[in-house]
Design a protein around this motif. Structure first.
Motif, PDB file in Angstrom:
ATOM      1  N   GLN A  43      49.788  -2.846 -31.092  1.00 46.40           N
ATOM      2  CA  GLN A  43      49.368  -2.760 -29.688  1.00 46.40           C
ATOM      3  C   GLN A  43      48.152  -1.852 -29.533  1.00 46.40           C
ATOM      4  O   GLN A  43      47.238  -2.158 -28.767  1.00 46.40           O
ATOM      5  CB  GLN A  43      50.519  -2.266 -28.806  1.00 46.40           C
ATOM      6  CG  GLN A  43      51.601  -3.287 -28.608  1.00 46.40           C
ATOM      7  CD  GLN A  43      52.781  -2.746 -27.820  1.00 46.40           C
ATOM      8  OE1 GLN A  43      52.875  -1.556 -27.508  1.00 46.40           O
ATOM      9  NE2 GLN A  43      53.710  -3.638 -27.496  1.00 46.40           N
ATOM     10  N   GLU A  46      45.099  -3.777 -30.826  1.00 48.51           N
ATOM     11  CA  GLU A  46      44.710  -4.818 -29.874  1.00 48.51           C
ATOM     12  C   GLU A  46      44.039  -4.209 -28.636  1.00 48.51           C
ATOM     13  O   GLU A  46      43.060  -4.761 -28.127  1.00 48.51           O
ATOM     14  CB  GLU A  46      45.922  -5.662 -29.491  1.00 48.51           C
ATOM     15  CG  GLU A  46      46.396  -6.526 -30.639  1.00 48.51           C
ATOM     16  CD  GLU A  46      47.720  -7.229 -30.389  1.00 48.51           C
ATOM     17  OE1 GLU A  46      47.995  -8.186 -31.147  1.00 48.51           O
ATOM     18  OE2 GLU A  46      48.473  -6.847 -29.474  1.00 48.51           O
ATOM     19  N   GLU A  49      40.533  -3.111 -29.644  1.00 46.30           N
ATOM     20  CA  GLU A  49      39.658  -4.287 -29.748  1.00 46.30           C
ATOM     21  C   GLU A  49      39.207  -4.744 -28.363  1.00 46.30           C
ATOM     22  O   GLU A  49      38.070  -5.168 -28.182  1.00 46.30           O
ATOM     23  CB  GLU A  49      40.382  -5.430 -30.458  1.00 46.30           C
ATOM     24  CG  GLU A  49      40.592  -5.202 -31.926  1.00 46.30           C
ATOM     25  CD  GLU A  49      41.503  -6.225 -32.581  1.00 46.30           C
ATOM     26  OE1 GLU A  49      41.477  -6.302 -33.818  1.00 46.30           O
ATOM     27  OE2 GLU A  49      42.252  -6.944 -31.876  1.00 46.30           O
ATOM     28  N   TYR A  50      40.098  -4.639 -27.409  1.00 49.46           N
ATOM     29  CA  TYR A  50      39.802  -5.079 -26.055  1.00 49.46           C
ATOM     30  C   TYR A  50      38.784  -4.159 -25.369  1.00 49.46           C
ATOM     31  O   TYR A  50      37.868  -4.633 -24.705  1.00 49.46           O
ATOM     32  CB  TYR A  50      41.099  -5.136 -25.246  1.00 49.46           C
ATOM     33  CG  TYR A  50      40.911  -5.513 -23.806  1.00 49.46           C
ATOM     34  CD1 TYR A  50      40.625  -6.827 -23.439  1.00 49.46           C
ATOM     35  CD2 TYR A  50      41.012  -4.553 -22.804  1.00 49.46           C
ATOM     36  CE1 TYR A  50      40.449  -7.177 -22.111  1.00 49.46           C
ATOM     37  CE2 TYR A  50      40.835  -4.897 -21.472  1.00 49.46           C
ATOM     38  CZ  TYR A  50      40.551  -6.199 -21.128  1.00 49.46           C
ATOM     39  OH  TYR A  50      40.362  -6.539 -19.819  1.00 49.46           O
ATOM     40  N   ARG A  82      47.742 -11.302 -36.041  1.00 45.94           N
ATOM     41  CA  ARG A  82      46.443 -10.686 -36.351  1.00 45.94           C
ATOM     42  C   ARG A  82      45.416 -11.674 -36.896  1.00 45.94           C
ATOM     43  O   ARG A  82      44.227 -11.367 -36.922  1.00 45.94           O
ATOM     44  CB  ARG A  82      46.639  -9.525 -37.336  1.00 45.94           C
ATOM     45  CG  ARG A  82      47.514  -8.412 -36.808  1.00 45.94           C
ATOM     46  CD  ARG A  82      47.040  -7.846 -35.471  1.00 45.94           C
ATOM     47  NE  ARG A  82      45.678  -7.370 -35.595  1.00 45.94           N
ATOM     48  CZ  ARG A  82      44.784  -7.376 -34.607  1.00 45.94           C
ATOM     49  NH1 ARG A  82      45.099  -7.817 -33.420  1.00 45.94           N
ATOM     50  NH2 ARG A  82      43.573  -6.937 -34.815  1.00 45.94           N
ATOM     51  N   VAL A  85      42.015 -12.518 -34.806  1.00 45.07           N
ATOM     52  CA  VAL A  85      40.963 -11.550 -34.480  1.00 45.07           C
ATOM     53  C   VAL A  85      39.660 -12.301 -34.272  1.00 45.07           C
ATOM     54  O   VAL A  85      39.314 -13.197 -35.041  1.00 45.07           O
ATOM     55  CB  VAL A  85      40.824 -10.511 -35.615  1.00 45.07           C
ATOM     56  CG1 VAL A  85      39.614  -9.634 -35.417  1.00 45.07           C
ATOM     57  CG2 VAL A  85      42.078  -9.671 -35.700  1.00 45.07           C
TER      58      VAL A  85
END
Length: 143
Positions: A43, A46, A49-50, A82, A85
């Motif tokens: 989490q 992620e 990355e966001y 994953r 990505v």
């Protein structure tokens, strides 16, 4: 390598640092690797990355774990999740014992064929640093 200190940013996850110059996030987790911790790490990745404007490579040091309670189906699920990505990144896992290394190698094999993320397992930090193209000293656990 110069004597100039390497700058990093502490992240909102224990024992996690981001090195802007190298676009690298490092994790030096300790304790027990179980399903809740693995989910928190995923989490966190992620979310990063966001919110980050640029892709970043990852280094996960498994040597601080005293016990691993990862189940095969959990590893498969993480790999499935994953593989999607959307940015070109590298994810290096370091393990200093056979069990951790075997788990990291299974994950590496599950991630083969992913187009945007490359995963490698290492039992030598120098090789991990070379693959990530970073100074080896930033891969050592923080004091």
């Amino acid at each position: 390598m110069s004597d100039e200190p390497i700058q990093f940013i502490l992240k909102d996850f224990p024992r996690t640092r981001y090195y802007p110059k190298f676009r690298l996030t490092t994790w030096h987790l300790t304790g027990i690797l179980d399903e809740p911790l693995a989910e928190r790490v995923i989490q966190f990745v992620e979310w990063e990355e966001y919110i980050q404007a640029a892709p970043f490579d990852r280094y996960i040091d498994l040597s601080g774990f005293t016990e691993i309670r990862a189940k095969p189906d959990q590893i498969f699920e993480i790999a499935r999740r994953r593989r999607i990505v959307r940015q070109h990144v590298k994810s290096a896992f370091f393990a200093d014992n056979p069990v951790s290394l075997a788990i990291a190698q299974v994950y590496e094999r599950l991630m083969e064929g992913a187009t945007m993320i490359k995963v490698r397992a290492f039992c030598n930090r120098d090789f991990a640093a070379e693959w990530l193209e970073v100074p080896v000293q930033i891969l050592s656990a923080p004091a």
